[in-house]
Design an enzyme around this catalytic site. Structure first.
Site, PDB file in Angstrom:
ATOM      1  N   ARG A   1      32.008  33.053  32.398  1.00  0.00           N
ATOM      2  CA  ARG A   1      32.675  34.335  32.141  1.00  0.00           C
ATOM      3  C   ARG A   1      33.936  34.148  31.309  1.00  0.00           C
ATOM      4  O   ARG A   1      34.356  35.025  30.583  1.00  0.00           O
ATOM      5  CB  ARG A   1      33.051  35.006  33.468  1.00  0.00           C
TER       6      ARG A   1
ATOM      7  N   LEU B   1      50.363  36.489  44.317  1.00  0.00           N
ATOM      8  CA  LEU B   1      49.771  37.664  43.665  1.00  0.00           C
ATOM      9  C   LEU B   1      48.505  38.162  44.313  1.00  0.00           C
ATOM     10  O   LEU B   1      48.269  39.367  44.381  1.00  0.00           O
ATOM     11  CB  LEU B   1      49.518  37.375  42.171  1.00  0.00           C
TER      12      LEU B   1
ATOM     13  N   ARG C   1      35.624  43.613  36.461  1.00  0.00           N
ATOM     14  CA  ARG C   1      36.670  44.569  36.829  1.00  0.00           C
ATOM     15  C   ARG C   1      37.465  45.032  35.627  1.00  0.00           C
ATOM     16  O   ARG C   1      37.966  46.142  35.591  1.00  0.00           O
ATOM     17  CB  ARG C   1      37.686  43.969  37.774  1.00  0.00           C
TER      18      ARG C   1
ATOM     19  N   ASP D   1      46.684  32.293  37.507  1.00  0.00           N
ATOM     20  CA  ASP D   1      45.407  31.817  36.934  1.00  0.00           C
ATOM     21  C   ASP D   1      45.387  30.310  36.731  1.00  0.00           C
ATOM     22  O   ASP D   1      44.350  29.765  36.356  1.00  0.00           O
ATOM     23  CB  ASP D   1      45.133  32.521  35.594  1.00  0.00           C
TER      24      ASP D   1
HETATM   25  C1  EPZ Z   1      44.990  40.392  35.224  1.00  0.00           C
HETATM   26  O1  EPZ Z   1      44.266  41.002  36.274  1.00  0.00           O
HETATM   27  C2  EPZ Z   1      44.122  39.250  34.728  1.00  0.00           C
HETATM   28  N1  EPZ Z   1      42.852  39.775  34.204  1.00  0.00           N
HETATM   29  C3  EPZ Z   1      43.847  38.270  35.869  1.00  0.00           C
HETATM   30  O2  EPZ Z   1      43.109  37.171  35.327  1.00  0.00           O
HETATM   31  C4  EPZ Z   1      45.188  37.751  36.390  1.00  0.00           C
HETATM   32  O3  EPZ Z   1      44.961  36.902  37.484  1.00  0.00           O
HETATM   33  C5  EPZ Z   1      46.076  38.930  36.816  1.00  0.00           C
HETATM   34  O4  EPZ Z   1      46.230  39.861  35.716  1.00  0.00           O
HETATM   35  C6  EPZ Z   1      47.465  38.480  37.240  1.00  0.00           C
HETATM   36  O5  EPZ Z   1      48.086  37.793  36.181  1.00  0.00           O
HETATM   37  C7  EPZ Z   1      42.844  40.323  32.969  1.00  0.00           C
HETATM   38  O6  EPZ Z   1      43.849  40.393  32.280  1.00  0.00           O
HETATM   39  C8  EPZ Z   1      41.518  40.848  32.496  1.00  0.00           C
HETATM   40  P1  EPZ Z   1      47.195  42.830  38.202  1.00  0.00           P
HETATM   41  P2  EPZ Z   1      44.763  42.447  36.855  1.00  0.00           P
HETATM   42  O7  EPZ Z   1      46.868  44.280  38.084  1.00  0.00           O
HETATM   43  O8  EPZ Z   1      45.392  43.221  35.778  1.00  0.00           O
HETATM   44  C9  EPZ Z   1      48.046  44.481  42.561  1.00  0.00           C
HETATM   45  C10 EPZ Z   1      41.337  35.632  35.210  1.00  0.00           C
HETATM   46  O9  EPZ Z   1      41.093  34.650  35.919  1.00  0.00           O
HETATM   47  N2  EPZ Z   1      47.682  45.809  42.033  1.00  0.00           N
HETATM   48  O10 EPZ Z   1      48.296  42.278  37.377  1.00  0.00           O
HETATM   49  O11 EPZ Z   1      43.610  43.041  37.575  1.00  0.00           O
HETATM   50  C11 EPZ Z   1      46.865  43.516  42.596  1.00  0.00           C
HETATM   51  O12 EPZ Z   1      46.106  43.711  43.779  1.00  0.00           O
HETATM   52  C12 EPZ Z   1      41.776  36.935  35.842  1.00  0.00           C
HETATM   53  O13 EPZ Z   1      41.268  35.621  33.954  1.00  0.00           O
HETATM   54  C13 EPZ Z   1      47.789  46.912  42.875  1.00  0.00           C
HETATM   55  O14 EPZ Z   1      48.156  46.796  44.041  1.00  0.00           O
HETATM   56  O15 EPZ Z   1      45.866  41.992  37.892  1.00  0.00           O
HETATM   57  C14 EPZ Z   1      47.537  42.168  42.545  1.00  0.00           C
HETATM   58  O16 EPZ Z   1      47.972  41.831  43.850  1.00  0.00           O
HETATM   59  C15 EPZ Z   1      41.711  36.879  37.355  1.00  0.00           C
HETATM   60  N3  EPZ Z   1      47.448  48.144  42.384  1.00  0.00           N
HETATM   61  C16 EPZ Z   1      48.763  42.413  41.658  1.00  0.00           C
HETATM   62  O17 EPZ Z   1      48.948  43.844  41.650  1.00  0.00           O
HETATM   63  C17 EPZ Z   1      47.030  48.322  41.087  1.00  0.00           C
HETATM   64  O18 EPZ Z   1      46.754  49.472  40.685  1.00  0.00           O
HETATM   65  C18 EPZ Z   1      48.599  41.946  40.221  1.00  0.00           C
HETATM   66  O19 EPZ Z   1      47.396  42.484  39.743  1.00  0.00           O
HETATM   67  C19 EPZ Z   1      46.923  47.181  40.252  1.00  0.00           C
HETATM   68  C20 EPZ Z   1      47.263  45.937  40.741  1.00  0.00           C
END
Ligand code: EPZ
Length: 421
Positions: free
Chosen positions: A400, A330, A93, A308
């Site tokens: 990964r 989250l 992703r 995480d």
């Molecule tokens: C980042 O994911 C990390 N990945 C994730 O780590 C981590 O769990 C997450 O941040 C939260 O800290 C990377 O940095 C590559 P978010 P990301 O956008 O950016 C909602 C791992 O294990 N949201 O901060 O995809 C979303 O659904 C991975 O290393 C929207 O609704 O997470 C979630 O509920 C897993 N709309 C919340 O925000 C959007 O457009 C936080 O997601 C974007 C997000």
């Protein structure tokens, strides 16, 4: 497919060196798209996700030369396509991180929608609405985001309804080449976001408010950056995972090449559970507890308790002296490790996003299935203290994001080996 077989009951000892942060390296690799020349990135973790994103850039025409497993020279100046196809994006992703830089540099790109994943729907609506505010036209067609900004992106006032890590990173990168100033309100403050901002700020993009929830990015009006070399920060989640390995086996172990100030909430929670620490420079030593106390955890954005690390702590809670509570705020489906831990004899009950974990004396080894990156590490941690042998299947999830997990645990004294199904 491969599995890890772990024979539980061994105490751990010694020292483990932490690798570079996957979640810091990914946006930095995407940021090479903004640079007019080759960028050397060192302290890369040798994990699958890094190779996947570099492969994506190569598919777009960029070149990459690995000096060794932890250092790559990426030249994005020869990119000749701006279509990030489904076959790669579906694997990871975080590929969505090329959307902002490609659009900023080329004025057009097509990026496959990443789709959901095991832990939730993971929408990108906040990324897209922010780019539209910067003047992009966004169309969703045949599973692709088709983005256009033929006159370039323009600075805008962006207020994120939810804190999004990659959303903040995408918009910071898009704003870097934009015409004028972009303000991001409710920006993510994770160390990985700060690291990206610092690199951009020291290579021609003035950014105010780094480390706070309000960022002001002064775009270069389309002028490419001159980024030369980057060093990736240590992986705070890998570091936290090894601290949890020391905790669950109640052993004294040390981790080096880490950044203690990125682990505040994790260390504080382990202290609540009875563990003590010696911290000096980039080294943290965890000391055994008389008994593991139960705990209450609510996950939140940095600097709060990281989602995480939730699965890893659930593993420790299964053998704590009492009942713990974990509230996952989250992601809507980040408890899949619970059912696998229960197959090892744990007593975990789920009620929506709240898990109640009643500590038991001993876990028992079993065949268990990894479902996502951090859930897999929780199963390995549980196996370290379970009676008998545990086989963790589908460990491609682990590969990964964890570099040489079995090698690092074996060096600490764990009885662990990798096998082929
Ligand atoms: C980042 O994911 C990390 N990945 C994730 O780590 C981590 O769990 C997450 O941040 C939260 O800290 C990377 O940095 C590559 P978010 P990301 O956008 O950016 C909602 C791992 O294990 N949201 O901060 O995809 C979303 O659904 C991975 O290393 C929207 O609704 O997470 C979630 O509920 C897993 N709309 C919340 O925000 C959007 O457009 C936080 O997601 C974007 C997000």
């Amino acid at each position: 497919m491969q599995y890890l077989e772990i024979k539980g009951g061994k105490k751990l000892s010694g020292n483990v060196e932490i690798s570079g942060a996957k979640n810091a390296a990914l946006p930095l690799i995407a940021a090479t798209i903004l640079s007019k020349n080759s960028v050397e990135i060192s302290n890369l973790p040798n994990v699958v996700d890094i190779k996947t994103l570099i492969k994506l850039l190569e598919n777009l025409g960029a070149t990459c030369e690995f000096k060794d497993n932890h250092c790559a020279k990426i030249n994005a100046s020869c990119i000749n396509s701006t279509k990030a196809t489904y076959d790669i994006v579906r694997k990871m992703r975080a590929s969505i991180l090329v959307l902002g830089p490609l659009l900023a540099r080329f004025g057009h790109c097509e990026v496959s929608l990443p789709g959901g994943c095991a832990i939730g729907a993971r929408p990108i609506d906040l990324h897209l609405s922010a780019l539209e505010k910067m003047g992009a036209t966004i169309e969703i067609k045949d599973g692709y985001v088709i983005a256009n900004a033929k006159d370039g992106l323009k600075g805008a006032m962006i207020s994120f309804d939810k804190i999004t890590v990659t959303g903040t990173e995408n918009i910071v990168m898009a704003a870097s080449l934009a015409h004028g100033k972009t303000t991001i309100i409710n920006a993510a403050k994770e160390p990985e976001v700060v690291a990206l901002c610092k690199i951009l700020d020291s290579n021609g993009v003035k950014i105010d408010g780094i480390g706070t929830d309000e960022l002001v990015i002064h775009g270069t009006n389309g002028k490419l950056l001159d980024i030369n070399s980057i060093k990736v920060i240590p992986d705070r989640i890998e570091a936290g995972t090894y601290l949890c390995a020391g905790a669950i086996t109640n052993s004294k172990i040390s981790i080096t090449n880490c950044e203690p100030k990125h682990l505040g909430a994790v260390i504080a929670k382990l202290q609540e559970m009875g563990f003590e620490f010696e911290i000096s420079g980039d080294k943290i030593t965890i000391l055994p507890a008389d008994k593991i106390k139960p705990v209450e955890i609510i996950t939140s954005e940095y600097p709060g308790f990281p989602t995480d690390m939730q699965a890893q702590f659930m593993a420790i809670c299964t053998v704590a002296n009492g009942t713990s509570l974990i509230d996952e705020r989250l992601f809507e489906n980040r408890f899949m490790h619970a059912s696998e831990l229960n197959r090892m004899g744990a007593d975990i009950k789920l009620n929506g996003n709240v898990a109640t974990i009643k500590g038991i004396k001993n876990l028992n080894g079993a065949d268990v299935m990894a479902t996502d990156l951090r859930a897999s590490s929780a199963l390995v941690l549980a196996a370290l203290v379970a009676n008998g042998a545990t086989k963790v299947h589908r460990i491609y999830h682990l590969d990964r994001g964890y570099e040489n997990l079995e090698g690092k645990l074996k060096a600490l004294g764990a009885d662990i080996l990798r096998g082929d199904e």
